[in-house]
Design a protein around this motif. Structure first.
Motif, PDB file in Angstrom:
ATOM      1  N   LEU A  85       0.736  -1.076   0.137  1.00 23.31           N
ATOM      2  CA  LEU A  85      -0.050   0.128   0.217  1.00 23.31           C
ATOM      3  C   LEU A  85       0.921   1.276   0.115  1.00 23.31           C
ATOM      4  CD1 LEU A  85      -2.814   1.450   0.187  1.00 23.31           C
ATOM      5  CD2 LEU A  85      -2.374   1.319   2.847  1.00 23.31           C
ATOM      6  N   VAL A  86       0.685   2.056  -1.013  1.00 22.43           N
ATOM      7  CA  VAL A  86       1.560   3.346  -0.980  1.00 22.43           C
ATOM      8  C   VAL A  86       0.365   4.332  -1.038  1.00 22.43           C
ATOM      9  CG1 VAL A  86       3.001   4.861  -2.559  1.00 22.43           C
ATOM     10  CG2 VAL A  86       3.149   2.274  -2.489  1.00 22.43           C
ATOM     11  N   ASN A  87       0.500   5.064   0.255  1.00 24.66           N
ATOM     12  CA  ASN A  87      -0.479   6.244   0.260  1.00 24.66           C
ATOM     13  C   ASN A  87       0.313   7.432   0.046  1.00 24.66           C
ATOM     14  OD1 ASN A  87      -2.861   5.232   1.657  1.00 24.66           O
ATOM     15  ND2 ASN A  87      -1.768   4.770   3.418  1.00 24.66           N
ATOM     16  N   ASN A  88      -0.102   7.941  -1.127  1.00 28.87           N
ATOM     17  CA  ASN A  88       0.815   8.907  -1.652  1.00 28.87           C
ATOM     18  C   ASN A  88      -0.192  10.159  -2.017  1.00 28.87           C
ATOM     19  OD1 ASN A  88       2.983  10.369  -3.570  1.00 28.87           O
ATOM     20  ND2 ASN A  88       1.298  10.221  -5.005  1.00 28.87           N
ATOM     21  N   ALA A  89      -1.541  10.124  -2.368  1.00 25.38           N
ATOM     22  CA  ALA A  89      -2.265  11.152  -2.714  1.00 25.38           C
ATOM     23  C   ALA A  89      -2.372  12.404  -1.917  1.00 25.38           C
ATOM     24  CB  ALA A  89      -3.804  10.726  -2.746  1.00 25.38           C
ATOM     25  N   GLY A  90      -2.309  13.625  -2.229  1.00 26.58           N
ATOM     26  CA  GLY A  90      -2.263  14.656  -1.393  1.00 26.58           C
ATOM     27  C   GLY A  90      -2.143  16.061  -2.360  1.00 26.58           C
ATOM     28  N   TYR A  91      -2.040  17.035  -1.593  1.00 25.23           N
ATOM     29  CA  TYR A  91      -2.089  18.223  -2.376  1.00 25.23           C
ATOM     30  C   TYR A  91      -1.629  19.550  -1.424  1.00 25.23           C
ATOM     31  CZ  TYR A  91      -6.896  18.571  -1.129  1.00 25.23           C
ATOM     32  OH  TYR A  91      -7.961  18.827  -0.408  1.00 25.23           O
ATOM     33  N   GLY A  92      -1.235  20.600  -1.678  1.00 23.69           N
ATOM     34  CA  GLY A  92      -1.329  21.891  -0.927  1.00 23.69           C
ATOM     35  C   GLY A  92      -2.594  22.519  -0.975  1.00 23.69           C
ATOM     36  N   LEU A  93      -2.692  23.314   0.253  1.00 25.07           N
ATOM     37  CA  LEU A  93      -4.108  24.066   0.310  1.00 25.07           C
ATOM     38  C   LEU A  93      -3.603  25.481   0.930  1.00 25.07           C
ATOM     39  CD1 LEU A  93      -6.975  24.379   0.007  1.00 25.07           C
ATOM     40  CD2 LEU A  93      -6.931  23.803   2.465  1.00 25.07           C
ATOM     41  N   PRO A  94      -3.267  26.281  -0.083  1.00 23.22           N
ATOM     42  CA  PRO A  94      -2.635  27.641   0.117  1.00 23.22           C
ATOM     43  C   PRO A  94      -3.602  28.503   0.980  1.00 23.22           C
ATOM     44  CG  PRO A  94      -2.420  27.159  -2.073  1.00 23.22           C
ATOM     45  CD  PRO A  94      -3.241  26.387  -1.654  1.00 23.22           C
ATOM     46  N   GLY A  95      -2.743  29.491   1.813  1.00 24.30           N
ATOM     47  CA  GLY A  95      -3.807  30.474   2.538  1.00 24.30           C
ATOM     48  C   GLY A  95      -3.474  30.076   3.992  1.00 24.30           C
ATOM     49  N   VAL A  96      -3.763  31.287   4.867  1.00 24.96           N
ATOM     50  CA  VAL A  96      -3.953  30.997   6.274  1.00 24.96           C
ATOM     51  C   VAL A  96      -5.020  30.345   6.671  1.00 24.96           C
ATOM     52  CG1 VAL A  96      -2.252  32.655   6.843  1.00 24.96           C
ATOM     53  CG2 VAL A  96      -4.736  33.403   6.484  1.00 24.96           C
ATOM     54  N   PHE A  97      -5.227  29.713   7.605  1.00 28.34           N
ATOM     55  CA  PHE A  97      -6.358  28.820   8.106  1.00 28.34           C
ATOM     56  C   PHE A  97      -7.835  29.552   8.397  1.00 28.34           C
ATOM     57  CE2 PHE A  97      -8.824  26.414  11.218  1.00 28.34           C
ATOM     58  CZ  PHE A  97      -8.684  25.159  10.422  1.00 28.34           C
ATOM     59  N   ALA A  98      -7.628  30.668   8.731  1.00 26.24           N
ATOM     60  CA  ALA A  98      -8.957  31.438   8.862  1.00 26.24           C
ATOM     61  C   ALA A  98      -9.740  31.808   7.686  1.00 26.24           C
ATOM     62  CB  ALA A  98      -9.158  32.439  10.096  1.00 26.24           C
ATOM     63  N   GLU A 104     -13.219  23.228   2.324  1.00 31.99           N
ATOM     64  CA  GLU A 104     -11.758  22.939   1.748  1.00 31.99           C
ATOM     65  C   GLU A 104     -10.960  22.400   2.770  1.00 31.99           C
ATOM     66  OE1 GLU A 104     -10.547  26.530  -1.049  1.00 31.99           O
ATOM     67  OE2 GLU A 104     -11.063  27.258   0.901  1.00 31.99           O
ATOM     68  N   GLN A 105     -10.843  22.724   4.099  1.00 25.14           N
ATOM     69  CA  GLN A 105     -10.274  22.090   5.096  1.00 25.14           C
ATOM     70  C   GLN A 105     -10.612  20.509   5.413  1.00 25.14           C
ATOM     71  OE1 GLN A 105      -7.505  23.320   6.035  1.00 25.14           O
ATOM     72  NE2 GLN A 105      -7.416  25.437   5.388  1.00 25.14           N
ATOM     73  N   ALA A 106     -11.950  20.486   5.153  1.00 25.23           N
ATOM     74  CA  ALA A 106     -12.250  19.026   5.536  1.00 25.23           C
ATOM     75  C   ALA A 106     -11.939  18.163   4.546  1.00 25.23           C
ATOM     76  CB  ALA A 106     -14.052  19.129   5.528  1.00 25.23           C
ATOM     77  N   ASP A 107     -12.110  18.585   3.182  1.00 25.13           N
ATOM     78  CA  ASP A 107     -11.580  17.642   2.093  1.00 25.13           C
ATOM     79  C   ASP A 107     -10.137  17.368   2.243  1.00 25.13           C
ATOM     80  OD1 ASP A 107     -14.196  17.731   1.130  1.00 25.13           O
ATOM     81  OD2 ASP A 107     -13.895  19.216  -0.567  1.00 25.13           O
ATOM     82  N   PHE A 108      -9.294  18.447   2.609  1.00 28.24           N
ATOM     83  CA  PHE A 108      -7.818  18.229   2.881  1.00 28.24           C
ATOM     84  C   PHE A 108      -7.598  16.993   3.714  1.00 28.24           C
ATOM     85  CE2 PHE A 108      -3.862  19.436   4.619  1.00 28.24           C
ATOM     86  CZ  PHE A 108      -3.171  19.296   3.557  1.00 28.24           C
ATOM     87  N   LEU A 109      -8.217  17.193   4.918  1.00 28.19           N
ATOM     88  CA  LEU A 109      -8.054  16.414   5.910  1.00 28.19           C
ATOM     89  C   LEU A 109      -8.424  14.618   5.423  1.00 28.19           C
ATOM     90  CD1 LEU A 109      -9.277  18.217   8.841  1.00 28.19           C
ATOM     91  CD2 LEU A 109      -6.901  17.440   8.518  1.00 28.19           C
ATOM     92  N   GLN A 110      -9.667  14.756   4.813  1.00 30.27           N
ATOM     93  CA  GLN A 110     -10.152  13.440   4.447  1.00 30.27           C
ATOM     94  C   GLN A 110      -8.853  12.768   3.545  1.00 30.27           C
ATOM     95  OE1 GLN A 110     -12.716  11.508   5.181  1.00 30.27           O
ATOM     96  NE2 GLN A 110     -12.093   9.981   3.573  1.00 30.27           N
ATOM     97  N   VAL A 111      -8.472  13.478   2.628  1.00 29.64           N
ATOM     98  CA  VAL A 111      -7.599  13.131   1.505  1.00 29.64           C
ATOM     99  C   VAL A 111      -5.988  12.694   2.088  1.00 29.64           C
ATOM    100  CG1 VAL A 111      -6.004  13.279  -0.569  1.00 29.64           C
ATOM    101  CG2 VAL A 111      -8.499  14.128  -0.324  1.00 29.64           C
ATOM    102  N   LEU A 112      -5.747  13.721   2.883  1.00 27.00           N
ATOM    103  CA  LEU A 112      -4.270  13.499   3.585  1.00 27.00           C
ATOM    104  C   LEU A 112      -4.409  12.758   4.987  1.00 27.00           C
ATOM    105  CD1 LEU A 112      -3.939  15.954   1.616  1.00 27.00           C
ATOM    106  CD2 LEU A 112      -1.738  16.320   2.538  1.00 27.00           C
ATOM    107  N   LEU A 113      -5.337  12.574   5.596  1.00 25.64           N
ATOM    108  CA  LEU A 113      -5.243  11.938   7.022  1.00 25.64           C
ATOM    109  C   LEU A 113      -6.277  10.851   7.017  1.00 25.64           C
ATOM    110  CD1 LEU A 113      -4.990  13.845  10.455  1.00 25.64           C
ATOM    111  CD2 LEU A 113      -6.680  12.056  10.119  1.00 25.64           C
ATOM    112  N   HIS A 114      -7.521  11.067   6.880  1.00 24.36           N
ATOM    113  CA  HIS A 114      -8.655  10.035   7.015  1.00 24.36           C
ATOM    114  C   HIS A 114      -8.296   8.866   6.149  1.00 24.36           C
ATOM    115  CE1 HIS A 114     -10.781  12.056  10.059  1.00 24.36           C
ATOM    116  NE2 HIS A 114     -10.683  12.951   9.368  1.00 24.36           N
ATOM    117  N   ALA A 115      -8.144   9.207   4.643  1.00 21.10           N
ATOM    118  CA  ALA A 115      -8.173   8.083   3.490  1.00 21.10           C
ATOM    119  C   ALA A 115      -6.979   7.232   3.922  1.00 21.10           C
ATOM    120  CB  ALA A 115      -8.313   8.713   2.390  1.00 21.10           C
ATOM    121  N   PRO A 116      -5.654   7.717   3.956  1.00 18.61           N
ATOM    122  CA  PRO A 116      -4.677   6.800   4.169  1.00 18.61           C
ATOM    123  C   PRO A 116      -4.778   6.019   5.403  1.00 18.61           C
ATOM    124  CG  PRO A 116      -4.219   9.027   4.477  1.00 18.61           C
ATOM    125  CD  PRO A 116      -5.273   9.204   3.760  1.00 18.61           C
ATOM    126  N   THR A 117      -5.441   6.498   6.624  1.00 23.36           N
ATOM    127  CA  THR A 117      -5.317   5.739   7.798  1.00 23.36           C
ATOM    128  C   THR A 117      -6.447   4.619   7.649  1.00 23.36           C
ATOM    129  OG1 THR A 117      -5.094   7.895   9.090  1.00 23.36           O
ATOM    130  CG2 THR A 117      -6.015   5.918  10.241  1.00 23.36           C
TER     131      THR A 117
END
Length: 266
Positions: A85-98, A104-117
């Motif tokens: 299993l190679v968990n490689n999918a990911g991307y950057g989300l420019p800008g400060v959090f607020a 956008e942030q929820a999708d980011f967490l889904q791809v980079l944290l929840h899906a690989p786990t």
């Protein structure tokens, strides 16, 4: 089927495509997933011709919570087990959090944290039962350094992948399963093109800090086969990671802010 199967997420370009080619060169069949079917089909045709392996194309958007289960169901329907299993999918989300939208942030967490786990949790029992498995989580040099302004969750999710990989490494090393976190620095790929930071990043960083996707992939697969829990490819990146561990955290934060300032200048 005698050959083992490697599932690679984010395989349509960059480090993901390079990892797929590197694994195919070592005799692994492939299951390739990303959003862009055409790119995946092209890569699948290439590895079939070059390396004589089988390649299954399963387009999925890992921002969708149901995608990991669908992806593994497609592999199972093809009569295959996930051995690598190679968990490689990911991307950057420019800008400060607020200043970014929550979706956008929820999708980011889904791809980079929840899906690989989830993918690890669903595939690991079969690996331990078969007494063979390989898990490569593509993290980042950013996950080994203090946080910086902007791209707020990127370093945080990559740090998570590093610690997650280390724990899995300790839990599975007597069960025939190898786990590694690959932590590349600046890499020639589409990463900075997708988020529109290519020109600014190139101007702010010297050429000697950049590596090719192929050499990053080769280093990652070598570390995985050797069962090294963390792989930082390239001498400059190793030096940066070591420096980040050695200097006081307030100094490190000041350095990160200085570098971030250069990346923010027009």
């Amino acid at each position: 089927m005698d050959r083992r199967l490697a599932l690679v997420t984010g395989a349509s370009a960059g480090i993901g495509a390079a990892l797929a080619r590197t694994l195919a060169a070592r005799g692994y069949d492939l299951a390739l997933t990303a959003r862009r079917r055409e790119r995946l089909e092209t890569l699948a045709d290439e590895v079939r011709l070059r390396f004589g392996v089988e390649a299954l194309v399963v387009p999925e958007d890992l921002a969708e919570p149901a995608a990991p289960a669908r992806l593994l169901a497609a592999v199972e329907a093809a009569g295959r087990d996930v051995d690598v299993l190679v968990n490689n999918a990911g991307y950057g989300l420019p800008g400060v959090f607020a200043e970014t939208g929550w979706q956008e942030q929820a999708d980011f967490l889904q791809v980079l944290l929840h899906a690989p786990t989830e993918l690890v949790h669903r595939t690991l029992p079969g690996m331990t039962e078969r007494r063979f498995g390989r898990i490569l989580n593509v993290a980042s040099l950013a996950g080994l350094l203090p946080g910086a302004r902007g791209h707020t969750l990127y370093a945080a999710t990559k740090a998570y992948l590093v610690r997650f990989s280390q724990s899995l490494h300790l839990e599975t090393r007597s069960q025939g399963v190898h786990v590694s976190a690959l932590c590349p620095g600046f890499t020639w790929s589409e990463f900075h093109d997708v988020n529109g930071t290519r020109d600014l990043t190139r101007k702010a960083t010297p050429d000697w800090l950049w590596m090719g996707a192929d050499e990053v992939a080769e280093a990652g697969v070598e570390a995985l086969e050797a069962n090294r829990p963390v792989c930082v490819p390239g001498a400059p990146n190793k030096a940066i990671a070591a420096l980040g561990r050695l200097i006081p955290e307030d100094w490190a934060l000041a350095l990160m802010e200085s570098q971030g300032g250069r990346l923010r200048k027009p």
